[in-house]
Write a protein that holds these residues in place. Structure first.
Motif, PDB file in Angstrom:
ATOM      1  N   UNK A  75       0.828  -1.204   0.000  1.00 38.82           N
ATOM      2  CA  UNK A  75       0.000   0.000   0.000  1.00 38.82           C
ATOM      3  C   UNK A  75       0.867   1.261   0.000  1.00 38.82           C
ATOM      4  N   UNK A  76       0.328   2.342  -0.528  1.00 41.16           N
ATOM      5  CA  UNK A  76       1.045   3.621  -0.477  1.00 41.16           C
ATOM      6  C   UNK A  76       1.018   4.089   0.968  1.00 41.16           C
ATOM      7  N   UNK A  77       2.201   4.143   1.574  1.00 38.41           N
ATOM      8  CA  UNK A  77       2.299   4.504   2.984  1.00 38.41           C
ATOM      9  C   UNK A  77       3.705   5.031   3.242  1.00 38.41           C
ATOM     10  N   UNK A  78       3.858   6.332   3.491  1.00 37.26           N
ATOM     11  CA  UNK A  78       5.190   6.892   3.708  1.00 37.26           C
ATOM     12  C   UNK A  78       5.844   6.424   5.009  1.00 37.26           C
ATOM     13  N   UNK A  79       5.062   5.777   5.886  1.00 34.00           N
ATOM     14  CA  UNK A  79       5.616   5.288   7.154  1.00 34.00           C
ATOM     15  C   UNK A  79       5.945   3.805   7.111  1.00 34.00           C
ATOM     16  N   UNK A  80       5.748   3.191   5.958  1.00 34.24           N
ATOM     17  CA  UNK A  80       6.054   1.777   5.753  1.00 34.24           C
ATOM     18  C   UNK A  80       7.134   1.701   4.685  1.00 34.24           C
ATOM     19  N   UNK A  81       8.262   1.100   5.005  1.00 34.38           N
ATOM     20  CA  UNK A  81       9.328   0.958   4.030  1.00 34.38           C
ATOM     21  C   UNK A  81       9.069  -0.230   3.115  1.00 34.38           C
ATOM     22  N   UNK A  82       9.761  -0.247   2.000  1.00 37.28           N
ATOM     23  CA  UNK A  82       9.633  -1.364   1.066  1.00 37.28           C
ATOM     24  C   UNK A  82      11.005  -1.787   0.563  1.00 37.28           C
ATOM     25  N   UNK A  83      11.233  -3.073   0.563  1.00 38.27           N
ATOM     26  CA  UNK A  83      12.390  -3.610  -0.141  1.00 38.27           C
ATOM     27  C   UNK A  83      11.987  -3.631  -1.602  1.00 38.27           C
ATOM     28  N   UNK A  84      12.504  -2.689  -2.365  1.00 41.80           N
ATOM     29  CA  UNK A  84      12.123  -2.536  -3.772  1.00 41.80           C
ATOM     30  C   UNK A  84      12.603  -3.731  -4.577  1.00 41.80           C
ATOM     31  N   UNK A  85      13.888  -3.962  -4.559  1.00 38.83           N
ATOM     32  CA  UNK A  85      14.494  -5.028  -5.354  1.00 38.83           C
ATOM     33  C   UNK A  85      15.752  -5.515  -4.656  1.00 38.83           C
ATOM     34  N   UNK A  86      15.993  -6.799  -4.746  1.00 38.18           N
ATOM     35  CA  UNK A  86      17.288  -7.377  -4.391  1.00 38.18           C
ATOM     36  C   UNK A  86      17.573  -8.420  -5.460  1.00 38.18           C
ATOM     37  N   UNK A  87      18.728  -8.326  -6.081  1.00 33.86           N
ATOM     38  CA  UNK A  87      19.084  -9.252  -7.155  1.00 33.86           C
ATOM     39  C   UNK A  87      20.579  -9.539  -7.104  1.00 33.86           C
ATOM     40  N   UNK A  88      20.912 -10.781  -7.332  1.00 33.19           N
ATOM     41  CA  UNK A  88      22.311 -11.223  -7.336  1.00 33.19           C
ATOM     42  C   UNK A  88      22.573 -11.934  -8.658  1.00 33.19           C
ATOM     43  N   UNK A  89      23.704 -11.634  -9.260  1.00 29.02           N
ATOM     44  CA  UNK A  89      24.115 -12.303 -10.492  1.00 29.02           C
ATOM     45  C   UNK A  89      24.196 -13.811 -10.213  1.00 29.02           C
ATOM     46  N   UNK A  90      23.559 -14.639 -11.034  1.00 26.24           N
ATOM     47  CA  UNK A  90      23.522 -16.073 -10.746  1.00 26.24           C
ATOM     48  C   UNK A  90      24.866 -16.732 -10.398  1.00 26.24           C
ATOM     49  N   UNK A  91      26.002 -16.369 -11.025  1.00 25.33           N
ATOM     50  CA  UNK A  91      27.246 -17.021 -10.600  1.00 25.33           C
ATOM     51  C   UNK A  91      27.624 -16.729  -9.139  1.00 25.33           C
ATOM     52  N   UNK A  92      27.002 -15.724  -8.527  1.00 23.67           N
ATOM     53  CA  UNK A  92      27.313 -15.354  -7.137  1.00 23.67           C
ATOM     54  C   UNK A  92      26.243 -15.833  -6.161  1.00 23.67           C
ATOM     55  N   UNK A  93      25.257 -16.579  -6.636  1.00 21.97           N
ATOM     56  CA  UNK A  93      24.241 -17.113  -5.730  1.00 21.97           C
ATOM     57  C   UNK A  93      24.910 -18.002  -4.690  1.00 21.97           C
ATOM     58  N   UNK A  94      24.414 -17.926  -3.484  1.00 28.19           N
ATOM     59  CA  UNK A  94      24.883 -18.730  -2.341  1.00 28.19           C
ATOM     60  C   UNK A  94      26.338 -18.430  -1.971  1.00 28.19           C
ATOM     61  N   UNK A  95      26.781 -17.210  -2.261  1.00 26.76           N
ATOM     62  CA  UNK A  95      28.150 -16.819  -1.916  1.00 26.76           C
ATOM     63  C   UNK A  95      28.196 -15.808  -0.772  1.00 26.76           C
ATOM     64  N   UNK A  96      27.017 -15.406  -0.256  1.00 33.71           N
ATOM     65  CA  UNK A  96      26.945 -14.400   0.794  1.00 33.71           C
ATOM     66  C   UNK A  96      26.604 -13.011   0.285  1.00 33.71           C
ATOM     67  N   UNK A  97      26.581 -12.836  -1.030  1.00 34.31           N
ATOM     68  CA  UNK A  97      26.280 -11.519  -1.603  1.00 34.31           C
ATOM     69  C   UNK A  97      24.854 -11.094  -1.256  1.00 34.31           C
ATOM     70  N   UNK A  98      23.892 -11.993  -1.437  1.00 36.30           N
ATOM     71  CA  UNK A  98      22.500 -11.662  -1.133  1.00 36.30           C
ATOM     72  C   UNK A  98      22.293 -11.313   0.321  1.00 36.30           C
ATOM     73  N   UNK A  99      22.921 -12.069   1.216  1.00 36.46           N
ATOM     74  CA  UNK A  99      22.792 -11.793   2.646  1.00 36.46           C
ATOM     75  C   UNK A  99      23.420 -10.448   2.999  1.00 36.46           C
ATOM     76  N   UNK A 100      24.572 -10.146   2.428  1.00 34.25           N
ATOM     77  CA  UNK A 100      25.211  -8.850   2.689  1.00 34.25           C
ATOM     78  C   UNK A 100      24.330  -7.704   2.192  1.00 34.25           C
ATOM     79  N   UNK A 101      23.736  -7.867   1.015  1.00 39.01           N
ATOM     80  CA  UNK A 101      22.837  -6.841   0.493  1.00 39.01           C
ATOM     81  C   UNK A 101      21.589  -6.709   1.359  1.00 39.01           C
ATOM     82  N   UNK A 102      21.022  -7.849   1.768  1.00 36.81           N
ATOM     83  CA  UNK A 102      19.821  -7.794   2.607  1.00 36.81           C
ATOM     84  C   UNK A 102      20.128  -7.111   3.930  1.00 36.81           C
ATOM     85  N   UNK A 103      21.269  -7.405   4.527  1.00 36.69           N
ATOM     86  CA  UNK A 103      21.636  -6.754   5.789  1.00 36.69           C
ATOM     87  C   UNK A 103      21.727  -5.238   5.613  1.00 36.69           C
ATOM     88  N   UNK A 104      22.286  -4.795   4.507  1.00 38.07           N
ATOM     89  CA  UNK A 104      22.376  -3.361   4.227  1.00 38.07           C
ATOM     90  C   UNK A 104      20.987  -2.761   4.085  1.00 38.07           C
TER      91      UNK A 104
END
Length: 157
Positions: A75-104
């Motif tokens: 819903x449109x809500x300025x008090x609710x944040x949204x994770x717009x996109x998270x994407x990792x290049x397939x050769x880097x899947x399961x390498x910790x890149x996604x987790x590092x990005x999610x933590x950020x």
């Protein structure tokens, strides 16, 4: 191999778009029509990078993934944040890149909002497992005739 997170720059748009297309096509397979890399998509990503809060993950000097946040759009809500996109290049899947990005992304969301939402495909178990492993919980909302599910995370302040 170390992972470095930095703010995304407009000049990262071609690489970000390539990662988006490659991860979309590899991850969603038959669930969604294939994404195509073209100049219009690169231009759209360049515009998005100037309008939001975006980060890239570099591994050995190569951009391996990216993420971005914004105020909730549905819903449109300025008090609710949204994770717009998270994407990792397939050769880097399961390498910790996604987790590092999610933590950020989660740190930035928690600093700006009391709660956040993300939307994902209903028949996308690998994505759902990843979101749940990083603290997101299904909230029961759906959209697109049930093809997308909402996940939420509440932050203590």
């Amino acid at each position: 191999m170390s992972i470095a997170i930095r703010p995304a720059l407009v000049e990262d748009a071609p690489r970000i778009t390539q990662i988006y297309v490659d991860s979309w096509n590899a991850g969603f397979g038959e669930l969604m029509p294939p994404a195509v890399l073209d100049d219009a998509r690169i231009a759209r990503w360049a515009g998005d990078l100037t309008a939001g809060r975006w980060w890239v993950a570099e591994q050995d000097g190569v951009i391996a993934g990216f993420t971005g946040i914004c105020p909730s759009r549905d819903p449109i809500d300025p008090h609710l944040g949204e994770l717009d996109t998270i994407a990792v290049d397939p050769p880097y899947w399961r390498s910790g890149v996604g987790t590092a990005l999610m933590n950020t992304a989660l740190e930035a969301l928690a600093a700006a909002y009391p709660e956040a939402i993300l939307w994902t495909l209903a028949n996308y178990p690998q994505g759902q497992r990843f979101y749940e492993s990083t603290g997101w919980h299904p909230d029961g909302q759906t959209r697109a005739d049930g093809h997308q599910l909402a996940y939420r995370q509440t932050f203590s302040r």
